[in-house]
Design a protein around this motif. Structure first.
Motif, PDB file in Angstrom:
ATOM      1  N   VAL A 162       0.880  -1.259  -0.094  1.00  0.00           N
ATOM      2  CA  VAL A 162       0.091  -0.010   0.075  1.00  0.00           C
ATOM      3  C   VAL A 162       0.818   1.183  -0.140  1.00  0.00           C
ATOM      4  O   VAL A 162       0.876   2.019  -0.751  1.00  0.00           O
ATOM      5  N   GLN A 163       1.823   1.272   0.981  1.00  0.00           N
ATOM      6  CA  GLN A 163       2.853   2.449   0.922  1.00  0.00           C
ATOM      7  C   GLN A 163       3.693   2.591  -0.394  1.00  0.00           C
ATOM      8  O   GLN A 163       3.570   3.712  -0.974  1.00  0.00           O
ATOM      9  N   ALA A 164       3.878   1.471  -0.917  1.00  0.00           N
ATOM     10  CA  ALA A 164       4.694   1.546  -2.253  1.00  0.00           C
ATOM     11  C   ALA A 164       3.969   2.214  -3.352  1.00  0.00           C
ATOM     12  O   ALA A 164       4.438   2.821  -4.277  1.00  0.00           O
ATOM     13  N   THR A 165       2.499   1.888  -3.500  1.00  0.00           N
ATOM     14  CA  THR A 165       1.603   2.405  -4.551  1.00  0.00           C
ATOM     15  C   THR A 165       1.581   4.074  -4.335  1.00  0.00           C
ATOM     16  O   THR A 165       1.233   4.636  -5.493  1.00  0.00           O
ATOM     17  N   MET A 166       1.554   4.769  -3.267  1.00  0.00           N
ATOM     18  CA  MET A 166       1.649   6.161  -3.374  1.00  0.00           C
ATOM     19  C   MET A 166       0.030   6.526  -3.642  1.00  0.00           C
ATOM     20  O   MET A 166       0.157   7.593  -4.469  1.00  0.00           O
ATOM     21  N   GLY A 167      -0.653   5.665  -3.318  1.00  0.00           N
ATOM     22  CA  GLY A 167      -2.170   6.118  -3.653  1.00  0.00           C
ATOM     23  C   GLY A 167      -2.805   5.538  -4.766  1.00  0.00           C
ATOM     24  O   GLY A 167      -4.133   5.604  -4.949  1.00  0.00           O
ATOM     25  N   SER A 168      -1.962   4.903  -5.563  1.00  0.00           N
ATOM     26  CA  SER A 168      -2.475   4.566  -6.932  1.00  0.00           C
ATOM     27  C   SER A 168      -3.492   3.221  -6.587  1.00  0.00           C
ATOM     28  O   SER A 168      -4.241   2.886  -7.579  1.00  0.00           O
ATOM     29  N   LEU A 169      -3.186   2.718  -5.558  1.00  0.00           N
ATOM     30  CA  LEU A 169      -4.001   1.377  -5.118  1.00  0.00           C
ATOM     31  C   LEU A 169      -5.469   1.786  -5.203  1.00  0.00           C
ATOM     32  O   LEU A 169      -6.461   0.946  -5.415  1.00  0.00           O
ATOM     33  N   SER A 170      -5.752   2.944  -4.737  1.00  0.00           N
ATOM     34  CA  SER A 170      -7.274   3.184  -4.629  1.00  0.00           C
ATOM     35  C   SER A 170      -7.843   3.370  -5.898  1.00  0.00           C
ATOM     36  O   SER A 170      -9.098   3.681  -6.030  1.00  0.00           O
ATOM     37  N   ARG A 171      -7.059   3.632  -7.308  1.00  0.00           N
ATOM     38  CA  ARG A 171      -8.013   3.576  -8.518  1.00  0.00           C
ATOM     39  C   ARG A 171      -7.388   2.549  -9.359  1.00  0.00           C
ATOM     40  O   ARG A 171      -7.819   2.378 -10.755  1.00  0.00           O
ATOM     41  N   ILE A 172      -6.586   1.443  -8.992  1.00  0.00           N
ATOM     42  CA  ILE A 172      -6.369   0.288  -9.684  1.00  0.00           C
ATOM     43  C   ILE A 172      -7.232  -1.010  -9.164  1.00  0.00           C
ATOM     44  O   ILE A 172      -6.966  -1.179  -8.191  1.00  0.00           O
ATOM     45  N   GLU A 173      -7.775  -1.597 -10.044  1.00  0.00           N
ATOM     46  CA  GLU A 173      -8.490  -2.877  -9.667  1.00  0.00           C
ATOM     47  C   GLU A 173      -7.679  -3.987  -9.539  1.00  0.00           C
ATOM     48  O   GLU A 173      -6.579  -3.998 -10.485  1.00  0.00           O
TER      49      GLU A 173
END
Length: 249
Positions: free
Chosen positions: A149-160
């Protein structure tokens, strides 16, 4: 006031077993928390120090909020340099996949990626280049691992992100299957067509034999120097960039 039960819960969410049991995962850092607050994800609760609140903005009354002292926040943070805010977010239910949703686009398939940092970087990279979803083998590291989660820098919130039997999916999808392999056609001479599945393998073992059998088009990044291999996250970036470039030609 931070209770022992809250500390125990947050600490337990470092473990996949308890994330699954409680249906929650941890998001830390101002930017990442703001991204999830603005997404379709359901934020359960927020823990923050008083000085951080102004940076976050208005918080929905449906979200449980707790103001902590610096010392209290240190007890729940796993970061070396805490930013004073942590969210507990509900893990979304995995929706059934429809093959029609994969038509006319390229999708990444990750075969047993193990390193949280690699998966996080891949998710962030995929969003940068416009990919909508990533399919992971059951053996791939959990996308809701705090390090991912930390490494995605927020991108996880928009990628399925979906976890499933990749072999069965590939066989059902009947789409072109590209495989990132050492022995294949050059990435720069590959016809990516208008759609397809790109399989990327485990850091140490590459793509599993059962998936290699399903690859229609082995593709490689030509080696110029003497390095034995590329980091899978770096390789993914090169593949995503090339697919995005050729689709715009």
């Amino acid at each position: 006031m931070l209770s022992k039960a809250q500390i125990t819960l947050i600490s337990s969410l470092q473990n996949k077993k308890f994330r699954k049991q409680h249906g929650l995962f941890i998001v830390e850092g101002i930017k990442s928390v703001i991204e999830f607050l603005s997404s379709s994800y359901q934020v359960d609760s927020l823990f923050y120090t008083e000085d951080v609140l102004a940076k976050v903005g208005k918080i929905s009354g449906k979200i449980k909020s707790y103001v902590l002292t610096e010392n209290e926040f240190q007890k729940i943070s796993s970061l070396k340099s805490p930013q004073g805010i942590l969210a507990l977010v509900h893990i979304p239910k995995q929706e059934a996949l429809a093959i029609k949703d994969f038509k006319g686009q390229h999708t990444l398939l990750l075969d047993d990626i193990q390193d949280p940092g690699n998966l996080g970087t891949i998710i962030r990279t995929a969003e940068w280049f416009g990919f909508q979803r990533i399919l992971c083998s059951i053996g791939t590291v959990d996308a809701y691992n705090p390090k991912v989660v930390q490494a995605t820098m927020g991108s996880l919130s928009r990628i399925e992100i979906h976890y499933l039997d990749l072999k069965a999916f590939i066989q059902d999808a009947k789409l072109p299957v590209f495989g990132a392999l050492l022995n294949g056609d050059s990435i720069y001479e590959t016809d990516w067509r208008d759609e397809g599945l790109l399989v990327l393998g485990n850091e140490g073992n590459g793509i599993s034999d059962e998936l290699i059998e399903l690859v229609d088009k082995p593709v490689t990044i030509p080696r110029i120097g003497k390095a034995e291999s590329l980091n899978v996250a770096v390789a993914t970036t090169i593949f995503c960039s090339e697919i995005a470039r050729t689709k715009k030609l």
